[in-house]
Scaffold this motif. Structure first.
Motif, PDB file in Angstrom:
ATOM      1  N   VAL A   1      -6.314  41.420 -27.758  1.00 24.97           N
ATOM      2  CA  VAL A   1      -5.660  40.773 -28.897  1.00 24.97           C
ATOM      3  C   VAL A   1      -6.446  39.531 -29.320  1.00 24.97           C
ATOM      4  O   VAL A   1      -6.649  39.285 -30.522  1.00 24.97           O
ATOM      5  CB  VAL A   1      -4.208  40.395 -28.548  1.00 24.97           C
ATOM      6  CG1 VAL A   1      -3.576  39.603 -29.691  1.00 24.97           C
ATOM      7  CG2 VAL A   1      -3.386  41.642 -28.253  1.00 24.97           C
ATOM      8  N   ALA A   2      -6.907  38.757 -28.349  1.00 24.62           N
ATOM      9  CA  ALA A   2      -7.692  37.569 -28.670  1.00 24.62           C
ATOM     10  C   ALA A   2      -8.981  37.943 -29.397  1.00 24.62           C
ATOM     11  O   ALA A   2      -9.424  37.222 -30.302  1.00 24.62           O
ATOM     12  CB  ALA A   2      -8.009  36.788 -27.392  1.00 24.62           C
ATOM     13  N   ALA A   3      -9.568  39.078 -29.031  1.00 26.98           N
ATOM     14  CA  ALA A   3     -10.792  39.524 -29.697  1.00 26.98           C
ATOM     15  C   ALA A   3     -10.525  39.864 -31.158  1.00 26.98           C
ATOM     16  O   ALA A   3     -11.330  39.535 -32.040  1.00 26.98           O
ATOM     17  CB  ALA A   3     -11.368  40.732 -28.964  1.00 26.98           C
ATOM     18  N   ILE A   4      -9.399  40.519 -31.424  1.00 25.86           N
ATOM     19  CA  ILE A   4      -9.047  40.833 -32.819  1.00 25.86           C
ATOM     20  C   ILE A   4      -8.886  39.545 -33.615  1.00 25.86           C
ATOM     21  O   ILE A   4      -9.394  39.418 -34.743  1.00 25.86           O
ATOM     22  CB  ILE A   4      -7.752  41.669 -32.874  1.00 25.86           C
ATOM     23  CG1 ILE A   4      -7.963  43.032 -32.211  1.00 25.86           C
ATOM     24  CG2 ILE A   4      -7.292  41.854 -34.318  1.00 25.86           C
ATOM     25  CD1 ILE A   4      -6.690  43.843 -32.065  1.00 25.86           C
ATOM     26  N   ALA A   5      -8.180  38.592 -33.034  1.00 32.34           N
ATOM     27  CA  ALA A   5      -8.009  37.309 -33.720  1.00 32.34           C
ATOM     28  C   ALA A   5      -9.357  36.617 -33.919  1.00 32.34           C
ATOM     29  O   ALA A   5      -9.601  36.006 -34.972  1.00 32.34           O
ATOM     30  CB  ALA A   5      -7.060  36.414 -32.922  1.00 32.34           C
ATOM     31  N   GLY A   6     -10.242  36.718 -32.932  1.00 25.78           N
ATOM     32  CA  GLY A   6     -11.562  36.106 -33.051  1.00 25.78           C
ATOM     33  C   GLY A   6     -12.377  36.711 -34.175  1.00 25.78           C
ATOM     34  O   GLY A   6     -13.067  35.996 -34.916  1.00 25.78           O
TER      35      GLY A   6
END
Length: 701
Positions: free
Chosen positions: A386-391
């Motif tokens: 999820v953090a990667a998508i936000a990044g």
């Protein structure tokens, strides 16, 4: 459901009695009914906030249920094993909560990247990250005390603040119980009594703190420490339930208390102060009443049972749909769309419960002995995804912002060289001449609207401050005016206007601004203690400054115009301002600046969609954006007061602009004027001030 003390214990430790109800492996229809009621209240409130004004109390119902169930788990484990295994407890919580939560976060993050205006994307994705790591409540708490940030549109993951509070409770409670059990063992006293005493003390401390903070700060709503007592009351019910006899009337009374809160509370209710007792105690009563009540029978009805079973996923899915659907359709939600969102929420929740939540929750592999490590690994991987998508979204937003900033810089350079004579307010002042003229890019870039602010710390007092911070803009010149400016954030939004006048005509402005506060003698009414005390102190100093303003050529006052008020309250507002203005130093004119129009935050998404060439499409009807102003009415009651009205420099005869001559009029909230546009208002304000003071000097005939 009968309740009794049960559980085997190790020979060296006496048995720890606990509630018989097993939350994970037994169907409890009364709890399912409560869950269905809670999620129904929340969803209906979010869809129709004007109809069910206190539906937000459904969250408090969930908090009590969670405290009850989790404490029952922990107490039962302590009764059977004599200890609490933290790693296994946290692994069970992760299996139960993370899969659907991370799924919805991932889908919502993708939808946010696709649909949310680029100027708001960074803030939204930061909330995705805060939600992923279960600190969203603290992020929102910080935002809630930011006077300008508090007006921003809600993100699609804002509702994750409740999950953040809940997860933090799951860290605090077992540690508290372990400490209490250790104290009991050392003192050789009843473990139940020590645990009850420990939880009870935490409940009391949290409740008292909630009373204090709810009266003092908007940050109270999202604070873990003001909410712990709600979980704690559920925990106490779990600990004492075997010794309490339930009655059917408790269920009726409890539901009545919850519903009463939902229909009588509203956004102005200080929460979670003592008002939260109504839904929280009501929920506890329903739980104590137990099985065999009408509530439990309702919970056995398949539709209600299904809503209770899927309530967690319903809560997760409903809010992203409410936020993102209007962005996808480019239109506000109507009644049929709201009904469709409700149906889609139930459908998505059913699918994610059956295919994601329950398979993971009851997975044999994850129930094995090495489960905590496996669960931890999968949890970290999911959160990282999820953090990667936000990044990725943040990187895309940065790239778009850099491109827009380059175009804005070129247009701004032309403006600075005065190559464009129809930029900003000038375009509205000469619509015929400027119809085809202006800048070919937004100035400032849409990604920089939040920073388009000329406010200065030395001129400003925040929401809870009481100091009277006054700064000087410009320096006195021979023949130049010296004006004292007193007002709220809408006044300080015009600092660049005052700066340009100081540069061009040699006027000096001594400015003092305070969040949400203005020059009046009217009481503040029902507001937080810190805000009220700070504002009243600032007002006293502002009134003293106005009364001693004999060395000034004028006192300029502003007041952020509220929506249309009931007649009685409107009259009190007008008279309060008029009375304060009458106290200004004798012979010093009062210049009452009529508030600027409001177009709301949706204009940013509109501008992104249509670009500079189509900016006129984002204008708002004048009769929607302009309120009947209090300042004009108050000025008519004061002999030496004159109303200054710049409305025609924000609006045409029929609509109020989002962009004029290429310059964006407002910051993202749609009512604080941007510093770049405010600078273009200087000629108009100069003319109106000069005319007003000239009229004051004319002898009466």
């Amino acid at each position: 459901m009968p309740r009794s003390d049960s559980a085997a214990a190790k020979p060296q430790a006496p048995p720890l009695a606990g509630p018989e109800r097993a939350p994970a492996d037994r169907f409890c229809p009364d709890l399912q009914a409560l869950r269905a009621l809670a999620v129904g209240l929340v969803v209906l409130y979010h869809l129709w906030p004007d109809r069910l004004t206190g539906g937000y109390v459904g969250v408090d119902v969930f908090f009590v249920i969670s405290g009850f169930l989790i404490t029952a788990h922990l107490w039962r484990e302590a009764a059977v094993t004599g200890r609490i295994r933290l790693a296994h407890f946290w692994a069970r919580r992760a299996r139960r909560l993370l899969p659907p939560a991370l799924l919805v976060l991932a889908v919502t993050a993708a939808g946010t990247i696709w649909l949310v205006p680029r100027s708001a994307l960074e803030g939204n994705l930061r909330e995705v990250l805060a939600s992923t790591f279960y600190v969203e409540n603290w992020y929102l708490s910080a935002q809630s005390v930011d006077y300008l940030g508090a007006g921003q549109a809600a993100s699609a993951v804002q509702h994750y603040w409740t999950l953040s509070v809940e997860e933090q409770f799951y860290v605090i409670l077992p540690l508290l119980m372990i400490a209490a059990l250790a104290v009991a063992a050392r003192l050789r006293v009843s473990r139940r009594r020590v645990v009850v005493a420990g939880v009870g003390a935490a409940v009391a401390a949290s409740f008292v703190y909630g009373l204090f903070l709810s009266a003092a700060s908007p940050a109270a709503y999202f604070s873990t420490f003001t909410r712990l007592w709600e979980f704690g009351l559920g925990a106490l019910v779990a600990l004492v339930l075997p010794r309490v006899r339930g009655h059917a009337w408790m269920a009726f009374l409890g539901v009545a208390m919850i519903v009463a809160a939902a229909v009588t509370f509203d956004a102005s209710t200080p929460f979670p102060g003592y008002h939260a007792l109504l839904p929280v105690v009501g929920t506890a009563l329903v739980i104590v009443a137990g099985a065999g009540t009408a509530v439990a029978r309702v919970g056995e009805w398949p539709p209600v049972s299904h809503l209770g079973r899927t309530s967690y996923s319903i809560y997760l899915w409903h809010w992203p749909l409410i936020v993102l659907v209007p962005l996808a359709t480019a239109s506000p939600l109507d009644a049929w769309t709201k009904v469709a969102i409700g149906a889609a929420t139930i459908a998505l929740a059913s699918v994610s419960t059956v295919w994601v939540e329950e398979p993971v929750r009851f997975s044999p592999k994850l129930l094995a002995g090495r489960a905590p490590r496996v669960v931890a690994a999968w949890s970290i991987a999911g959160m990282a995804a999820v953090a990667a998508i936000a990044g990725v979204g943040l990187a895309l937003a940065d790239a778009d912002a850099d491109r827009d900033r380059k175009a804005a810089a070129e247009a701004g350079a032309a403006l600075a060289r005065e190559e464009v004579d129809c930029a900003g307010a000038a375009a509205l002042a000469a619509p015929d001449r400027c119809d085809e003229d202006g800048l070919d890019a937004f100035v400032p870039a849409l990604a920089d609207l939040e920073e388009d602010d000329a406010n200065r710390p030395e001129c400003w007092t925040g929401l809870t401050g009481s100091e009277f911070s006054q700064c000087a803009i410009g320096s006195p010149t021979p023949g130049g005016l010296r004006i004292l400016v007193l007002g709220d954030s809408h006044s300080n939004a015009l600092i660049s206007t005052y700066e340009r006048l100081a540069e061009s005509v040699g006027w000096q402005f001594d400015l003092a601004g305070r969040a949400g506060c203005y020059l009046t003698t009217r009481g503040l009414g029902r507001v937080g203690t810190d805000f009220r005390d700070g504002c009243e102190s600032w007002r006293e100093q502002a009134l003293a400054a106005a009364a001693g303003a004999s060395d000034y050529d004028a006192v300029l006052v502003t007041r952020r115009q509220p929506p249309d008020l009931p007649e009685g309250l409107r009259e009190a507002e007008i008279e309060g301002m008029a009375e304060a203005w009458r106290a200004v130093a004798p012979g010093v004119p009062v210049l009452a600046l009529v508030d600027n129009p409001r177009i709301g935050p949706d204009f940013v998404a509109c501008l992104e969609r249509v670009g500079p060439a189509g900016a006129d499409e984002c204008a708002v009807p004048r009769d929607t954006a302009v309120y009947s102003d209090l300042a004009r009415d108050a000025a008519e009651r004061v002999a030496h007061a004159t109303a200054l009205d710049l409305t025609d420099h924000y609006c045409t005869e029929s609509e109020c602009a989002a962009v004029a001559g290429g310059i964006v009029v407002y910051r993202p909230d749609g009512h604080h004027v941007g510093a770049t546009y405010a600078r273009t208002l200087a000629p108009a304000l100069h003319d109106q001030i000069t005319a007003a003071l000239s009229a004051e000097e004319q002898p009466e005939s």
